[in-house]
Design a protein around this motif. Structure first.
Motif, mmCIF file in Angstrom:
data_model
loop_
_atom_site.group_PDB
_atom_site.id
_atom_site.type_symbol
_atom_site.label_atom_id
_atom_site.label_comp_id
_atom_site.label_asym_id
_atom_site.label_seq_id
_atom_site.Cartn_x
_atom_site.Cartn_y
_atom_site.Cartn_z
ATOM 1 N N ASN A 73 0.837 -1.197 0.000
ATOM 2 C CA ASN A 73 0.000 0.000 0.000
ATOM 3 C C ASN A 73 0.875 1.251 0.000
ATOM 4 O O ASN A 73 2.036 1.215 0.398
ATOM 5 C CB ASN A 73 -0.911 0.014 1.240
ATOM 6 N N LYS A 74 0.300 2.356 -0.447
ATOM 7 C CA LYS A 74 1.058 3.596 -0.518
ATOM 8 C C LYS A 74 1.425 4.136 0.855
ATOM 9 O O LYS A 74 2.460 4.768 1.043
ATOM 10 C CB LYS A 74 0.253 4.657 -1.293
ATOM 11 N N ASN A 131 -8.089 -2.695 1.462
ATOM 12 C CA ASN A 131 -8.976 -1.711 2.081
ATOM 13 C C ASN A 131 -10.337 -2.283 2.470
ATOM 14 O O ASN A 131 -11.297 -1.550 2.668
ATOM 15 C CB ASN A 131 -9.169 -0.498 1.166
ATOM 16 N N ASN A 162 -9.237 1.767 6.386
ATOM 17 C CA ASN A 162 -9.776 2.742 5.435
ATOM 18 C C ASN A 162 -8.681 3.462 4.659
ATOM 19 O O ASN A 162 -8.905 3.904 3.522
ATOM 20 C CB ASN A 162 -10.630 3.779 6.156
ATOM 21 N N HIS A 163 -7.501 3.599 5.237
ATOM 22 C CA HIS A 163 -6.413 4.330 4.583
ATOM 23 C C HIS A 163 -5.551 3.437 3.690
ATOM 24 O O HIS A 163 -4.664 3.950 2.993
ATOM 25 C CB HIS A 163 -5.531 5.018 5.626
ATOM 26 N N LEU A 164 -5.786 2.126 3.713
ATOM 27 C CA LEU A 164 -5.040 1.242 2.817
ATOM 28 C C LEU A 164 -5.661 1.317 1.433
ATOM 29 O O LEU A 164 -6.889 1.321 1.294
ATOM 30 C CB LEU A 164 -5.070 -0.195 3.342
ATOM 31 N N ASP A 165 -4.837 1.372 0.399
ATOM 32 C CA ASP A 165 -5.417 1.484 -0.939
ATOM 33 C C ASP A 165 -5.616 0.120 -1.616
ATOM 34 O O ASP A 165 -6.391 0.022 -2.570
ATOM 35 C CB ASP A 165 -4.558 2.395 -1.837
ATOM 36 N N ARG A 166 -4.975 -0.942 -1.125
ATOM 37 C CA ARG A 166 -5.159 -2.271 -1.718
ATOM 38 C C ARG A 166 -5.927 -3.207 -0.773
ATOM 39 O O ARG A 166 -6.923 -3.788 -1.154
ATOM 40 C CB ARG A 166 -3.809 -2.882 -2.091
#
Length: 265
Positions: A39-40, A179, A173-177
């Motif tokens: 994740n970013k 999520n 919620n803040h993970l982009d993969r």
């Protein structure tokens, strides 16, 4: 302190807590790095503390001290049957994790347990230099720890680790993969991390606004003042997914049965 200057709060308050926590719960750092690879960014939703209502560690005292870092009390709940008061604090800077304080009323403990807490904390009723990584000045003996543990788990925890962080919780919620919880659980299990499934792998809040996943606790060998050693559970890593309230904003609270709270954003 400017509440938007979250880098100062992170470096002065959160980072020392995280470093101490990872020393005690090494799986947390491994999972954190794993999530960073996929994740970013990785953001913590909240940090949990366990405490006892002693003069220097009560919920109101910790809340007042955290107010100096810009935290505000946003929710409070009571669990009379467990002799607990819970405090939920937010910071105006979105990158700063919320804080959950669980305070045990020491008066509910047996007289032997109250005497033990008095013995190990008597030298530090008013510590000169306050910080959240504060442990009682005297270590308990193994017998004292076992007495506390048979009486109340929070009291036993406090006797060893004081007001250091019980756990950090990742904001899913803040993970982009990863999520959502199914994706997260799949990744963690594929990488060999054991999860607590006593209440189901994915735990849903009573108000259905939060889902949580919890790792199995790490353990480490602790040396007691009696020169005995024993393996003790030192903490878990948590993961929190929040859903939107009817207003369309993410649910920011934590309790399902609050009896008093300040106005939420």
């Amino acid at each position: 302190m400017n509440p938007t200057n979250y880098q100062t709060i992170l470096s002065d308050l959160i980072t020392p807590l995280w470093v101490t926590y990872c020393q005690r719960v090494p799986q947390a750092l491994k999972i954190y790095h794993l999530l960073e690879e996929h994740n970013k960014r990785v953001v913590h939703d909240h940090i949990s503390f366990r405490t006892v209502n002693l003069p220097w560690t009560s919920g109101p005292v910790l809340t007042e001290k955290l107010g100096q870092f810009g935290y505000c009390l946003r929710d409070r709940a009571s669990c009379p049957e467990q002799h607990l008061e819970l405090y939920w604090l937010h910071h105006p800077a979105p990158e700063v994790p919320a804080i959950l304080i669980t305070e045990l009323d020491a008066h509910c403990l047996s007289q032997p347990s109250q005497s033990i807490l008095k013995q190990i904390t008597s030298e530090n009723d008013t510590p000169t230099l306050w910080n959240l990584n504060h442990i009682p000045p005297k270590k308990p003996t193994l017998q004292q720890f076992e007495t506390l543990q048979s009486d109340n788990e929070i009291a036993a925890w406090f006797s060893l680790f004081g007001t250091s962080a019980r756990y950090f919780s990742v904001s899913v919620n803040h993970l982009d993969r990863q999520n959502d919880m199914l994706k997260l659980v799949k990744l963690l299990m594929e990488e060999g991390f054991a999860l607590d499934n006593r209440s189901g792998l994915i735990r849903e809040s009573v108000h259905q606004m939060i889902e949580q996943v919890v790792s199995l606790p790490d353990q480490m060998e602790i040396s007691f003042s009696s020169e005995e050693k024993a393996r003790v559970s030192t903490g878990c890593y948590h993961f929190t997914l929040r859903f939107k309230s009817p207003s369309g904003k993410l649910y920011k609270k934590f309790f399902s049965n609050t009896f008093s709270r300040t106005k939420a954003d």
